[in-house]
Design a protein around this motif. Sequence first.
Motif, mmCIF file in Angstrom:
data_model
loop_
_atom_site.group_PDB
_atom_site.id
_atom_site.type_symbol
_atom_site.label_atom_id
_atom_site.label_comp_id
_atom_site.label_asym_id
_atom_site.label_seq_id
_atom_site.Cartn_x
_atom_site.Cartn_y
_atom_site.Cartn_z
ATOM 1 N N TYR A 46 0.807 -1.219 0.000
ATOM 2 C CA TYR A 46 0.000 0.000 0.000
ATOM 3 C C TYR A 46 0.844 1.276 0.000
ATOM 4 C CZ TYR A 46 0.594 -0.428 5.143
ATOM 5 O OH TYR A 46 1.090 -0.569 6.409
ATOM 6 N N PHE A 47 0.200 2.359 -0.370
ATOM 7 C CA PHE A 47 0.782 3.702 -0.345
ATOM 8 C C PHE A 47 -0.319 4.633 0.140
ATOM 9 C CE2 PHE A 47 -1.012 2.682 -4.376
ATOM 10 C CZ PHE A 47 -1.635 3.816 -4.838
ATOM 11 N N LEU A 48 -0.015 5.906 0.304
ATOM 12 C CA LEU A 48 -0.940 6.822 0.969
ATOM 13 C C LEU A 48 -2.321 6.835 0.323
ATOM 14 C CD1 LEU A 48 -1.532 8.978 3.107
ATOM 15 C CD2 LEU A 48 -0.590 10.692 1.530
ATOM 16 N N GLU A 49 -2.390 7.060 -0.966
ATOM 17 C CA GLU A 49 -3.689 7.179 -1.632
ATOM 18 C C GLU A 49 -4.486 5.874 -1.565
ATOM 19 O OE1 GLU A 49 -1.116 10.379 -2.798
ATOM 20 O OE2 GLU A 49 -0.812 8.196 -2.909
ATOM 21 N N TYR A 50 -3.790 4.764 -1.623
ATOM 22 C CA TYR A 50 -4.456 3.463 -1.532
ATOM 23 C C TYR A 50 -5.084 3.277 -0.151
ATOM 24 C CZ TYR A 50 -5.085 -1.573 -2.487
ATOM 25 O OH TYR A 50 -5.608 -2.825 -2.714
ATOM 26 N N LEU A 51 -4.353 3.649 0.874
ATOM 27 C CA LEU A 51 -4.868 3.558 2.244
ATOM 28 C C LEU A 51 -6.088 4.457 2.438
ATOM 29 C CD1 LEU A 51 -1.483 3.549 4.177
ATOM 30 C CD2 LEU A 51 -3.149 1.675 4.160
ATOM 31 N N LEU A 52 -6.014 5.667 1.883
ATOM 32 C CA LEU A 52 -7.146 6.592 2.003
ATOM 33 C C LEU A 52 -8.374 6.032 1.311
ATOM 34 C CD1 LEU A 52 -5.330 10.014 1.391
ATOM 35 C CD2 LEU A 52 -6.122 9.078 3.577
ATOM 36 N N TYR A 53 -8.160 5.339 0.195
ATOM 37 C CA TYR A 53 -9.282 4.746 -0.533
ATOM 38 C C TYR A 53 -9.858 3.549 0.233
ATOM 39 C CZ TYR A 53 -12.131 2.839 -4.262
ATOM 40 O OH TYR A 53 -13.181 2.353 -4.993
ATOM 41 N N ILE A 54 -8.988 2.770 0.859
ATOM 42 C CA ILE A 54 -9.458 1.656 1.691
ATOM 43 C C ILE A 54 -10.301 2.183 2.847
ATOM 44 C CG2 ILE A 54 -8.750 -0.190 3.267
ATOM 45 C CD1 ILE A 54 -6.263 -0.577 1.509
ATOM 46 N N GLU A 55 -9.811 3.236 3.491
ATOM 47 C CA GLU A 55 -10.575 3.828 4.600
ATOM 48 C C GLU A 55 -11.938 4.323 4.120
ATOM 49 O OE1 GLU A 55 -10.440 7.516 7.840
ATOM 50 O OE2 GLU A 55 -9.206 7.564 6.032
ATOM 51 N N GLU A 56 -11.956 5.017 2.998
ATOM 52 C CA GLU A 56 -13.207 5.531 2.429
ATOM 53 C C GLU A 56 -14.183 4.381 2.145
ATOM 54 O OE1 GLU A 56 -14.573 7.376 -1.855
ATOM 55 O OE2 GLU A 56 -12.654 8.047 -1.037
ATOM 56 N N THR A 57 -13.654 3.285 1.627
ATOM 57 C CA THR A 57 -14.483 2.120 1.313
ATOM 58 C C THR A 57 -15.077 1.505 2.572
ATOM 59 O OG1 THR A 57 -13.138 1.638 -0.644
ATOM 60 C CG2 THR A 57 -14.483 -0.160 0.245
ATOM 61 N N LEU A 58 -14.248 1.345 3.590
ATOM 62 C CA LEU A 58 -14.736 0.750 4.840
ATOM 63 C C LEU A 58 -15.762 1.657 5.521
ATOM 64 C CD1 LEU A 58 -11.487 -0.793 6.386
ATOM 65 C CD2 LEU A 58 -13.140 -1.818 4.815
ATOM 66 N N LEU A 59 -15.540 2.963 5.457
ATOM 67 C CA LEU A 59 -16.498 3.899 6.057
ATOM 68 C C LEU A 59 -17.838 3.846 5.335
ATOM 69 C CD1 LEU A 59 -14.220 7.004 6.779
ATOM 70 C CD2 LEU A 59 -15.245 5.458 8.459
ATOM 71 N N SER A 60 -17.804 3.615 4.029
ATOM 72 C CA SER A 60 -19.057 3.502 3.277
ATOM 73 C C SER A 60 -19.806 2.235 3.687
ATOM 74 C CB SER A 60 -18.788 3.510 1.778
ATOM 75 O OG SER A 60 -18.145 2.325 1.361
ATOM 76 N N LEU A 61 -19.072 1.173 4.001
ATOM 77 C CA LEU A 61 -19.711 -0.061 4.460
ATOM 78 C C LEU A 61 -20.348 0.117 5.834
ATOM 79 C CD1 LEU A 61 -17.101 -2.777 3.368
ATOM 80 C CD2 LEU A 61 -19.315 -2.288 2.326
ATOM 81 N N GLU A 62 -19.763 1.006 6.635
ATOM 82 C CA GLU A 62 -20.319 1.266 7.970
ATOM 83 C C GLU A 62 -21.752 1.785 7.877
ATOM 84 O OE1 GLU A 62 -18.987 0.791 11.254
ATOM 85 O OE2 GLU A 62 -17.933 -0.536 9.874
ATOM 86 N N LYS A 63 -22.064 2.480 6.797
ATOM 87 C CA LYS A 63 -23.394 3.068 6.639
ATOM 88 C C LYS A 63 -24.439 2.034 6.222
ATOM 89 C CE LYS A 63 -21.272 7.442 5.203
ATOM 90 N NZ LYS A 63 -21.094 8.404 4.070
ATOM 91 N N ASP A 64 -23.980 0.878 5.789
ATOM 92 C CA ASP A 64 -24.898 -0.164 5.327
ATOM 93 C C ASP A 64 -25.272 -1.058 6.510
ATOM 94 O OD1 ASP A 64 -26.253 -2.276 4.160
ATOM 95 O OD2 ASP A 64 -24.956 -2.338 2.397
ATOM 96 N N LYS A 65 -26.447 -0.860 7.054
ATOM 97 C CA LYS A 65 -26.885 -1.584 8.246
ATOM 98 C C LYS A 65 -27.251 -3.033 7.948
ATOM 99 C CE LYS A 65 -26.244 2.074 10.648
ATOM 100 N NZ LYS A 65 -25.023 2.158 11.486
ATOM 101 N N THR A 66 -27.332 -3.406 6.664
ATOM 102 C CA THR A 66 -27.631 -4.798 6.332
ATOM 103 C C THR A 66 -26.389 -5.679 6.431
ATOM 104 O OG1 THR A 66 -27.170 -4.581 3.949
ATOM 105 C CG2 THR A 66 -29.383 -3.982 4.713
ATOM 106 N N ILE A 67 -25.214 -5.047 6.494
ATOM 107 C CA ILE A 67 -23.958 -5.787 6.561
ATOM 108 C C ILE A 67 -23.540 -5.975 8.015
ATOM 109 C CG2 ILE A 67 -21.502 -5.770 5.962
ATOM 110 C CD1 ILE A 67 -23.308 -6.127 3.551
ATOM 111 N N SER A 68 -23.315 -7.211 8.414
ATOM 112 C CA SER A 68 -22.862 -7.481 9.783
ATOM 113 C C SER A 68 -21.454 -8.073 9.830
ATOM 114 C CB SER A 68 -23.825 -8.432 10.486
ATOM 115 O OG SER A 68 -23.920 -9.662 9.796
ATOM 116 N N VAL A 69 -21.000 -8.610 8.704
ATOM 117 C CA VAL A 69 -19.672 -9.228 8.642
ATOM 118 C C VAL A 69 -18.918 -8.699 7.427
ATOM 119 C CG1 VAL A 69 -18.377 -11.382 8.443
ATOM 120 C CG2 VAL A 69 -20.503 -11.334 9.757
ATOM 121 N N VAL A 70 -17.670 -8.274 7.643
ATOM 122 C CA VAL A 70 -16.817 -7.800 6.547
ATOM 123 C C VAL A 70 -15.596 -8.717 6.459
ATOM 124 C CG1 VAL A 70 -15.455 -5.893 5.624
ATOM 125 C CG2 VAL A 70 -17.555 -5.412 6.895
ATOM 126 N N VAL A 71 -15.374 -9.262 5.279
ATOM 127 C CA VAL A 71 -14.230 -10.139 5.038
ATOM 128 C C VAL A 71 -13.193 -9.384 4.213
ATOM 129 C CG1 VAL A 71 -13.434 -12.295 4.006
ATOM 130 C CG2 VAL A 71 -15.697 -12.181 5.077
#
Length: 260
Positions: free
Chosen positions: A29-54
């Motif tokens: 990873y590099f900086l921009e990749y990490l920021l994109y991973i964080e953005e992706t995970l934060l978007s999943l946080e908003k989805d209340k139908t998801i209880s498990v993330v692999v």
Amino acid sequence: MEELKSQLRVRKDNGKAYVTLNRPPANSYFLEYLLYIEETLLSLEKDKTISVVVINSASEKFFCAGADIKIFSNNSSDQNIEMVKAARKVTKTITSSDKIYIACIQGHILGGGLELAMACDIRLAKEGNYLVGLPEVKLGLMPGNGGTPRLIDLIGASKAMELLVTGDSVTPKRAYELGLFNQLYTHENFEEKVSVFVNNLAKGPKKAMKAIKNYVIQHKGMTAEQALQFETESVNKLYGTYDAIEGFKAFIEKRTPEFE
């Protein structure tokens, strides 16, 4: 952005989300990749139908080798500090999430890659000849994204000290024996076993799993009395929930519960 999207695949399926690292050859990873991973995970946080993330890898050879050494070595110290800060944000998103995070491992997992997996709640691994370790000391450094305290928590101070000061890697079998991996599956049944494990979790009672994860993370540093009180307060909030009522009814009626 399109290149970053191709390097991180996301798939949702019946209460589960699969986040797949896809940056050949080593998912470094590099900086921009990490920021994109964080953005992706934060978007999943908003989805209340998801209880498990692999979190898994598109490559069978590498889960993640941590920071891209070529980029890291050419950066200034300030730039590298920013990269580590971004990595910490990713792991903080995982540990502060109400969802259960599972790292699915079948290839080399080193440095920041292992730190990412240790931030997850559960680690499922495949047997193999790949390397597992935190080699930062060989670069004149030490883990900077939670690797030190999490390794100590998982395998104990003595064994953690050995791995940290030598920077030596271990086999998946040894990682499992130490307690670094929760499960170690054979090549033949890896995908099937992971699927069963993840599906069963996704069908579980979300509020109870959230309370358990919250307890496991927050109880550290508490006195025995404080820890017992925290447990009492946590379980008291669950007694009247739909899932608790359904769980008791299903047990009495000798059937599989259908949680909310």
